[in-house]
Design an enzyme around this catalytic site. Structure first.
Site, PDB file in Angstrom:
ATOM      1  N   LYS A  98     -13.518  -1.361 -21.178  1.00 17.21           N
ATOM      2  CA  LYS A  98     -12.495  -1.562 -22.198  1.00 17.21           C
ATOM      3  C   LYS A  98     -13.141  -1.306 -23.558  1.00 17.21           C
ATOM      4  O   LYS A  98     -14.356  -1.500 -23.720  1.00 17.21           O
ATOM      5  CB  LYS A  98     -11.934  -2.995 -22.163  1.00 17.21           C
ATOM      6  CG  LYS A  98     -10.484  -3.094 -22.584  1.00 17.21           C
ATOM      7  CD  LYS A  98      -9.535  -2.505 -21.542  1.00 17.21           C
ATOM      8  CE  LYS A  98      -8.085  -2.670 -21.977  1.00 17.21           C
ATOM      9  NZ  LYS A  98      -7.157  -2.195 -20.935  1.00 17.21           N
ATOM     10  N   ASP A 143      -3.974   1.595 -24.991  1.00 14.98           N
ATOM     11  CA  ASP A 143      -3.729   0.170 -24.804  1.00 14.98           C
ATOM     12  C   ASP A 143      -2.893  -0.255 -26.013  1.00 14.98           C
ATOM     13  O   ASP A 143      -2.278   0.594 -26.681  1.00 14.98           O
ATOM     14  CB  ASP A 143      -5.054  -0.603 -24.724  1.00 14.98           C
ATOM     15  CG  ASP A 143      -4.889  -2.016 -24.179  1.00 14.98           C
ATOM     16  OD1 ASP A 143      -4.808  -2.172 -22.958  1.00 14.98           O
ATOM     17  OD2 ASP A 143      -4.823  -2.967 -24.979  1.00 14.98           O
ATOM     18  N   GLY A 187       8.075  -9.257 -24.702  1.00 10.64           N
ATOM     19  CA  GLY A 187       7.613  -8.005 -25.274  1.00 10.64           C
ATOM     20  C   GLY A 187       8.751  -7.015 -25.439  1.00 10.64           C
ATOM     21  O   GLY A 187       9.879  -7.244 -24.970  1.00 10.64           O
ATOM     22  N   PHE A 188       8.455  -5.898 -26.129  1.00  8.48           N
ATOM     23  CA  PHE A 188       9.458  -4.841 -26.262  1.00  8.48           C
ATOM     24  C   PHE A 188       8.799  -3.477 -26.437  1.00  8.48           C
ATOM     25  O   PHE A 188       9.430  -2.512 -26.841  1.00  8.48           O
ATOM     26  CB  PHE A 188      10.424  -5.125 -27.420  1.00  8.48           C
ATOM     27  CG  PHE A 188       9.816  -5.052 -28.807  1.00  8.48           C
ATOM     28  CD1 PHE A 188      10.086  -3.991 -29.655  1.00  8.48           C
ATOM     29  CD2 PHE A 188       8.986  -6.065 -29.274  1.00  8.48           C
ATOM     30  CE1 PHE A 188       9.530  -3.931 -30.927  1.00  8.48           C
ATOM     31  CE2 PHE A 188       8.445  -6.023 -30.545  1.00  8.48           C
ATOM     32  CZ  PHE A 188       8.717  -4.943 -31.377  1.00  8.48           C
ATOM     33  N   GLY A 189       7.504  -3.392 -26.098  1.00 10.54           N
ATOM     34  CA  GLY A 189       6.787  -2.123 -26.176  1.00 10.54           C
ATOM     35  C   GLY A 189       6.923  -1.312 -24.910  1.00 10.54           C
ATOM     36  O   GLY A 189       7.837  -1.526 -24.101  1.00 10.54           O
ATOM     37  N   ASN A 190       6.007  -0.376 -24.713  1.00 10.98           N
ATOM     38  CA  ASN A 190       6.078   0.534 -23.571  1.00 10.98           C
ATOM     39  C   ASN A 190       6.101  -0.198 -22.231  1.00 10.98           C
ATOM     40  O   ASN A 190       6.825   0.188 -21.306  1.00 10.98           O
ATOM     41  CB  ASN A 190       4.893   1.501 -23.586  1.00 10.98           C
ATOM     42  CG  ASN A 190       5.232   2.825 -24.235  1.00 10.98           C
ATOM     43  OD1 ASN A 190       6.385   3.074 -24.590  1.00 10.98           O
ATOM     44  ND2 ASN A 190       4.241   3.674 -24.414  1.00 10.98           N
ATOM     45  N   VAL A 191       5.280  -1.238 -22.104  1.00  9.76           N
ATOM     46  CA  VAL A 191       5.198  -1.957 -20.831  1.00  9.76           C
ATOM     47  C   VAL A 191       6.524  -2.657 -20.535  1.00  9.76           C
ATOM     48  O   VAL A 191       7.080  -2.530 -19.436  1.00  9.76           O
ATOM     49  CB  VAL A 191       4.028  -2.961 -20.851  1.00  9.76           C
ATOM     50  CG1 VAL A 191       4.050  -3.835 -19.605  1.00  9.76           C
ATOM     51  CG2 VAL A 191       2.704  -2.217 -20.956  1.00  9.76           C
TER      52      VAL A 191
END
Length: 445
Positions: free
Chosen positions: A124, A164, A235-239
């Site tokens: 990472k 990420d 959340g509200f991102g790509n994932v």
């Protein structure tokens, strides 16, 4: 295995690194019994070697902002373990980035990558640089400066980074462009690239899609199906977007999303228009979800709160580490939640996990549930190595198979005497055993 001694030694060497120490303790508690049945592991100090990174690269990143001012950030790459393949793991750009977080993520990545069955080690990296509020040119200059400090440690058979938090296709493109110029070859060292220069189809959706395929396997194991289930997502991102998209496609009703400002409750459930609007919210750069309630009548915004107070059948933490705590877990269980699946890395605190397991609530950890993202990155590496590009259908089919295989590995080690499936234990032991056997086979080095 003397867990207390190992943890005491780690705490003495790495004081204050709470996220890293938490991740190590969780794995040690899960694998203790199986480890003690293998005296050869103890003789070769497998645990003591496994919990420390192979190396940590730390470097200064100096870049010019749009005013011509010199800016300095710190860059890191934690190459944790390459026993089963080249180092593989994302790069995170966020003000909260520090060594503790990156070591925890790299440690988790080692086992997650092992579960995919693909030959990838764990790593990472990242920086305390935040893309938020920066111009496109500033982000490009930072990414190029970041690569100047890291490129000598990367390569298709050495270390293959990906995106990420704070690092999407744009940032990956800028970093790969500089890397390619420095090494003077097009070798596919990054994943998450654009389709035009070696990316894989469905990579942006892969983490969320894979999570729902894993949830499907969990439900099928108990003779159930996702159709008609009420799902809570953070959340509200790509994932979160990928998870909402696939859950809705499979017939579930997603009723929450969230951001740093609070959460949205939409009793009607998300549809295509609302799911697409999640991408608009993310692209706005404001990092808030409140505008959703203004755009879609019937939905409600709850400032400063988390969605876990809502009654749902399935809870999917999709935001960040330790986002679901003990109080949240008790609220979910009291409201009759059927299962909790971490889509974020280490999304639940130890107290929350203990409550789920003690109440026999089905819970699965991120290293299994969200492995679809890195699995698809592994598929991108394969495509790059063969100089070809698979269709979305081909990639999706392979992803589906990988997630089913991960579920089977969890069952192999996670079924307890009363029939309860301890997915955390199963995932930790399955990943650990693969890495441990590889380290044994390669000798003490």
């Amino acid at each position: 295995m003397d867990i207390k001694k190992i943890m005491a030694d780690l705490e003495a060497k790495h004081p204050g690194e709470k996220e890293y120490l938490q991740a190590v303790h969780e794995v040690l508690m899960s694998v203790e019994d199986v480890y003690n049945r293998h005296p050869e592991f103890e003789r070769n100090k497998i645990i003591e070697r496994m919990v420390e990174p192979d190396r940590i690269v730390t470097f200064r990143v100096t870049w010019l902002d749009d005013r011509g001012e010199v800016q300095n950030n710190l860059g890191y790459r934690v190459q944790f373990n390459n026993a089963i393949g080249p180092y593989k793991g994302g790069i995170r750009f966020h003000a909260s980035v520090n060594l503790s977080i990156l070591k925890f993520l790299g440690f988790e990545q080692t086992f997650k990558n092992a579960l995919t069955t693909l030959p990838m080690g764990g790593a990472k990296g990242g920086s305390d640089f935040s893309p938020r509020g920066k111009s496109d040119r500033e982000i490009m200059r930072f990414c190029q400066a970041f690569m100047l400090g890291l490129w000598k440690n990367l390569g298709p058979d050495r270390d293959v980074p990906a995106g990420d938090i704070g690092v999407g296709g744009r940032e990956v493109g800028y970093m790969y462009g500089m890397y390619k110029r420095l090494v003077n070859q097009h070798d596919g060292t990054f994943t998450g690239k654009a389709l035009e220069f070696g990316g894989s189809r469905i990579r942006p959706e892969a983490t969320g899609f894979g999570a729902l395929y894993f949830v499907q396997s969990m439900l099928a194991q108990k003779g159930d199906d996702i159709r008609g289930k009420v799902v809570g997502i953070s959340g509200f991102g790509n994932v979160a977007w990928g998870a909402a998209l696939k859950a809705t496609e499979l017939g579930a009703k997603v009723v929450t999303i969230s951001g740093p400002d609070g959460y949205i409750y939409d009793p009607a459930g998300l549809d295509d228009e609302k799911i697409n609007y999640m991408l608009e919210l993310r692209a706005s750069g404001n990092d808030v979800v409140a505008p959703y309630a203004e755009k879609f009548p019937g939905s409600e915004f709850y400032a400063g709160k988390k969605p876990w107070e809502r009654k749902v059948d399935i809870a999917l933490p999709c935001a960040t580490q330790n986002e679901l705590n003990g109080d949240d877990a008790r609220a979910l269980v009291a409201n009759g939640v059927e299962m909790v699946a971490e889509v974020s890395n280490m999304g639940c605190t130890p107290e929350a996990i203990d409550h789920f397991i003690s109440t026999r609530t089905i819970y699965a950890p991120g290293k299994a549930v969200n492995a679809g993202g890195v699995a698809t990155s592994g598929l991108e590496m394969s495509q790059n190595a063969m100089h070809l590009q698979w269709s979305a259908e081909e990639v999706d089919a392979k992803l589906h198979t990988i997630m089913k295989d991960i579920h089977e590995q969890c069952l192999q080690y996670g079924v307890e005497s009363d029939g309860y499936i301890n997915y955390m234990k199963g995932a930790n032991i399955a990943g650990f055993m693969k890495v441990a056997h590889a380290m044994m086979g390669e000798g003490v080095c």
